[in-house]
Structure formats: structure tokens, C-alpha cells
Write a protein that holds these residues in place. Structure first.
Motif, PDB file in Angstrom:
ATOM      1  N   ALA A  73      -0.718   2.465   5.977  1.00 19.74           N
ATOM      2  CA  ALA A  73      -0.677   2.945   7.367  1.00 19.74           C
ATOM      3  C   ALA A  73       0.716   2.848   7.979  1.00 19.74           C
ATOM      4  O   ALA A  73       0.932   3.267   9.116  1.00 19.74           O
ATOM      5  N   GLY A  74       1.666   2.273   7.230  1.00 17.95           N
ATOM      6  CA  GLY A  74       3.026   2.143   7.736  1.00 17.95           C
ATOM      7  C   GLY A  74       3.232   0.954   8.647  1.00 17.95           C
ATOM      8  O   GLY A  74       4.276   0.824   9.291  1.00 17.95           O
ATOM      9  N   THR A  97      -0.790 -13.604 -12.302  1.00 22.24           N
ATOM     10  CA  THR A  97       0.432 -13.073 -11.697  1.00 22.24           C
ATOM     11  C   THR A  97       0.188 -12.483 -10.305  1.00 22.24           C
ATOM     12  O   THR A  97      -0.689 -11.650 -10.116  1.00 22.24           O
ATOM     13  N   ILE A  98       0.986 -12.954  -9.360  1.00 20.49           N
ATOM     14  CA  ILE A  98       1.024 -12.397  -8.001  1.00 20.49           C
ATOM     15  C   ILE A  98       2.365 -11.666  -7.878  1.00 20.49           C
ATOM     16  O   ILE A  98       3.375 -12.119  -8.413  1.00 20.49           O
ATOM     17  N   VAL A  99       2.368 -10.534  -7.194  1.00 19.16           N
ATOM     18  CA  VAL A  99       3.589  -9.725  -7.140  1.00 19.16           C
ATOM     19  C   VAL A  99       4.050  -9.490  -5.704  1.00 19.16           C
ATOM     20  O   VAL A  99       3.360  -9.835  -4.742  1.00 19.16           O
ATOM     21  N   VAL A 100       5.229  -8.890  -5.598  1.00 20.26           N
ATOM     22  CA  VAL A 100       5.750  -8.424  -4.309  1.00 20.26           C
ATOM     23  C   VAL A 100       5.802  -6.904  -4.398  1.00 20.26           C
ATOM     24  O   VAL A 100       6.322  -6.355  -5.373  1.00 20.26           O
ATOM     25  N   ALA A 101       5.241  -6.226  -3.412  1.00 24.25           N
ATOM     26  CA  ALA A 101       5.220  -4.761  -3.419  1.00 24.25           C
ATOM     27  C   ALA A 101       5.817  -4.217  -2.133  1.00 24.25           C
ATOM     28  O   ALA A 101       5.823  -4.888  -1.101  1.00 24.25           O
ATOM     29  N   ALA A 102       6.330  -2.997  -2.234  1.00 23.67           N
ATOM     30  CA  ALA A 102       6.907  -2.338  -1.056  1.00 23.67           C
ATOM     31  C   ALA A 102       6.484  -0.875  -1.054  1.00 23.67           C
ATOM     32  O   ALA A 102       6.095  -0.325  -2.080  1.00 23.67           O
ATOM     33  N   SER A 103       6.580  -0.268   0.102  1.00 23.15           N
ATOM     34  CA  SER A 103       6.222   1.147   0.212  1.00 23.15           C
ATOM     35  C   SER A 103       7.270   2.001  -0.493  1.00 23.15           C
ATOM     36  O   SER A 103       8.460   1.681  -0.503  1.00 23.15           O
ATOM     37  N   ASP A 104       6.815   3.087  -1.084  1.00 24.12           N
ATOM     38  CA  ASP A 104       7.738   4.028  -1.723  1.00 24.12           C
ATOM     39  C   ASP A 104       8.761   4.556  -0.723  1.00 24.12           C
ATOM     40  O   ASP A 104       9.921   4.785  -1.058  1.00 24.12           O
TER      41      ASP A 104
END
Length: 317
Positions: free
Chosen positions: A85-86, A218-225
Motif C-alpha cells: 500500500a506504500g 531465516t528472517i529477512v529484510v525486504a524493501a519495495s521495488d
């Protein structure tokens, strides 16, 4: 003459305002004046706790007059929905299951780093004297969060012992509820992690198995494209803070344990004990990618994912 002077003065004021606005606008990075990231402190996310306590993100981004906003959304699906949703730019600690399911449903995101690996922190725990290993779970009631690393641990341990989901009665519930249900003998075993697992063990419950040699945890870090493509410099700064925070913790362990203890309400001794269960190296290793691929297989087999995605495509190059 007076009118001309007033016009000249008015133009000068306008020019001054324009210059001031231009300078202020240029102080942010390509128009970015705020970033939003999640703050997830459980089960024992020491880096996030230290990052916030020491204001490490604020100190890095204030150089460019960028405000840092923390969100306490902790549910993986809710995190990915907020990112779609930004409302959130960075998911600073999110499960691989949530990332894969979101990507499969069209959410444009990428894994930009690893947050933690903690196979030992994920456990199946029981109060029953009859349950000594995963094979003894046949016909038993087991409570825990569905579609998570803990659920994956259960299914993997069953498979390794010649059992499947039909051999147990799985009841979906969050970790606190699973701990409560176990304590009240409403279930035979609980899927617990971190402080909840340690609390159960201190209450004389037994560990049926941990995730060691079964899952990667494993836990990760994600970001929006969007932010990756349009503002790679922001992502670079984020990763810089993540790396520096790990170094800070390693160089200031006692202080970091104290900060974590105060934030979580855990004793310093408990924090020390559990910290050894975690690997916070942010580098994305081949084993992490393999772990995500195994997680996808779990989601497919459990019916939570209908169509396979290319895991390599959701890793930031």
C-alpha cells in the motif's frame, strides 16, 4: 519611483523565497523527506532494539533531512500489505513465508539482506511424558502459528519421522496463546520461539526438537521495488546502518544486552542465553536462498501457495 521601488523589493522577496525553497528541497535525497520501516523486537531482535535505542537510522538519514518513521506492525502478512500500500518502505525483520506469499500475490518487493538465522530458537515443546521425539506426536494436538517458520518446523520434523499433517491435529494460534494452551494442558505440544520457548522450558516443559538441522530459521529484510529502483542511495544507507549496528552490538555486548533487557522485560541472563541462538550476519548467503526455496516447497505442500515463483528473482542483486 516609489511604485518601482516596491515592485523591485517584491521581486527580491520572491527570489529570496524561491532560493530558500530550492535549497530546502535539495536537502533531501531526490525529494525523499521520510522513510518508514517496521520495528519488530520479538522474539529477540537485538539489532532492531539497539538501532532504535541509539537512533542509528535517524542519525544516518538526518544528514539529508530525511525523517525516519517506525511502525510496530509485527504480523508478516500485515507488514507486506502495508508495503504494498506504500505505507512502509522497509520490512526490517519479516519471515520468508510472508515474503514469498506476498511476491506470489503480485507485491513488488525484494529481499535486500538477511536479518537473522535462528534455527535453535524455534522449538516444539511439550509437557507430556509420552512425547519424547517428533514421532510421538502422532495423534496429538499441536498448537502454533500457521504458515510460519514454526509451522514449517513441525511439518519438516513430521516428514523426517515418516509422518504427515494428517497424523496430527494442528490448531492454528499465535505464540502467546500456544504457550497458554500448553500450560493449561489444552494441547499436547506447542510451537514456540524465543522468550516464550525459554519461559516454557523454565516451567519444566520439555523440548521435543529445535529447528537445528531441520530448518534454517531465516528472517529477512525486504524493501519495495519502487524505492530500490528509484532511490538506490536510500537502500544503500539503510544497509549501512544495518551493518554498522551489528558491529556496534559486537563491540558493546554488555550494553546491548542491557538495552534489550530493558526493552523486552527479559532478564539480562535470559537475553545472553538466547542471543547465542541467533546469527545476525546481514549477508545474503547461498544457504539463505536455499532456505527460502525450501520454505516455498513447504508452502506448496501445505496448500498455502498455489503457484511457484522464482526465488532468485526476489533477491536484490
Amino acid at each position: 519611483m516609489k511604485i518601482k521601488k516596491n515592485k523591485f523589493l517584491f521581486k527580491m522577496i520572491l527570489c529570496t523565497i524561491s532560493i530558500a525553497v530550492f535549497i530546502t528541497g535539495c536537502s533531501s535525497v531526490n525529494g525523499i523527506d521520510k522513510i518508514a520501516l517496521t520495528y519488530v523486537k520479538a522474539p529477540l531482535n537485538v539489532p532492531s532494539i539497539v538501532q532504535k535505542d541509539k537512533g542509528l537510522f535517524q542519525k544516518e538519514f538526518e544528514k539529508d533531512k530525511i525523517e525516519v518513521e517506525f511502525s510496530t506492525i509485527t504480523s508478516g502478512p500485515q507488514q507486506t500489505q502495508a508495503l504494498a500500500a506504500g505505507e512502509i518502505d522497509f520490512l526490517n525483520a519479516v519471515g520468508g513465508t510472508s515474503v514469498i506469499l506476498a511476491a506470489a500475490n503480485g507485491v513488488d518487493l525484494k529481499v535486500i539482506s538477511t536479518y537473522s538465522r535462528a534455527a535453535k530458537a524455534f522449538m516444539i515443546i511439550t509437557n507430556s511424558e509420552q512425547i519424547k521425539s517428533p514421532k510421538d506426536l502422532k495423534g496429538k494436538k499441536i498448537g502454533g502459528p500457521k504458515g510460519t517458520i514454526l509451522h514449517q518446523l513441525l511439518m519438516t520434523s513430521l516428514d523426517k519421522n515418516g509422518l504427515n499433517s494428517d497424523d496430527v491435529e494442528f490448531i492454528s494460534m499465535n505464540i502467546p496463546d500456544a504457550l497458554s494452551a500448553l500450560s493449561n494442558n489444552q494441547i499436547d505440544a506447542a510451537l514456540l520461539a524465543g522468550p516464550a520457548a525459554l519461559k516454557a522450558i523454565k516451567g519444566r516443559a520439555k523440548v521435543v526438537t529445535t529447528g537445528e538441522n531441520l530448518i534454517d530459521g531465516t528472517i529477512v529484510v525486504a524493501a519495495s521495488d519502487k524505492i530500490i529502483k528509484e532511490h538506490p542511495e536510500i537502500v544503500e544507507k539503510f544497509l549501512k546502518v544495518q551493518k554498522n549496528s551489528i558491529e556496534y552490538i559486537e563491540n558493546n555486548l554488555e550494553e546491548s544486552f542491557n538495552i534489550t533487557s530493558q526493552e523486552t522485560g527479559l532478564s539480562k541472563e535470559d537475553v545472553k542465553q538466547m542471543y547465542n541462538w541467533y546469527d545476525f550476519n546481514p549477508e545474503i548467503k547461498d544457504s539463505d536462498i536455499d532456505g527460502l526455496k525450501k520454505t516455498q516447497e513447504f508452502l506448496l505442500q501445505s496448500g498455502m501457495l498455489e503457484k511457484k515463483i522464482d526465488i532468485d528473482n526476489i533477491i536484490m542483486k
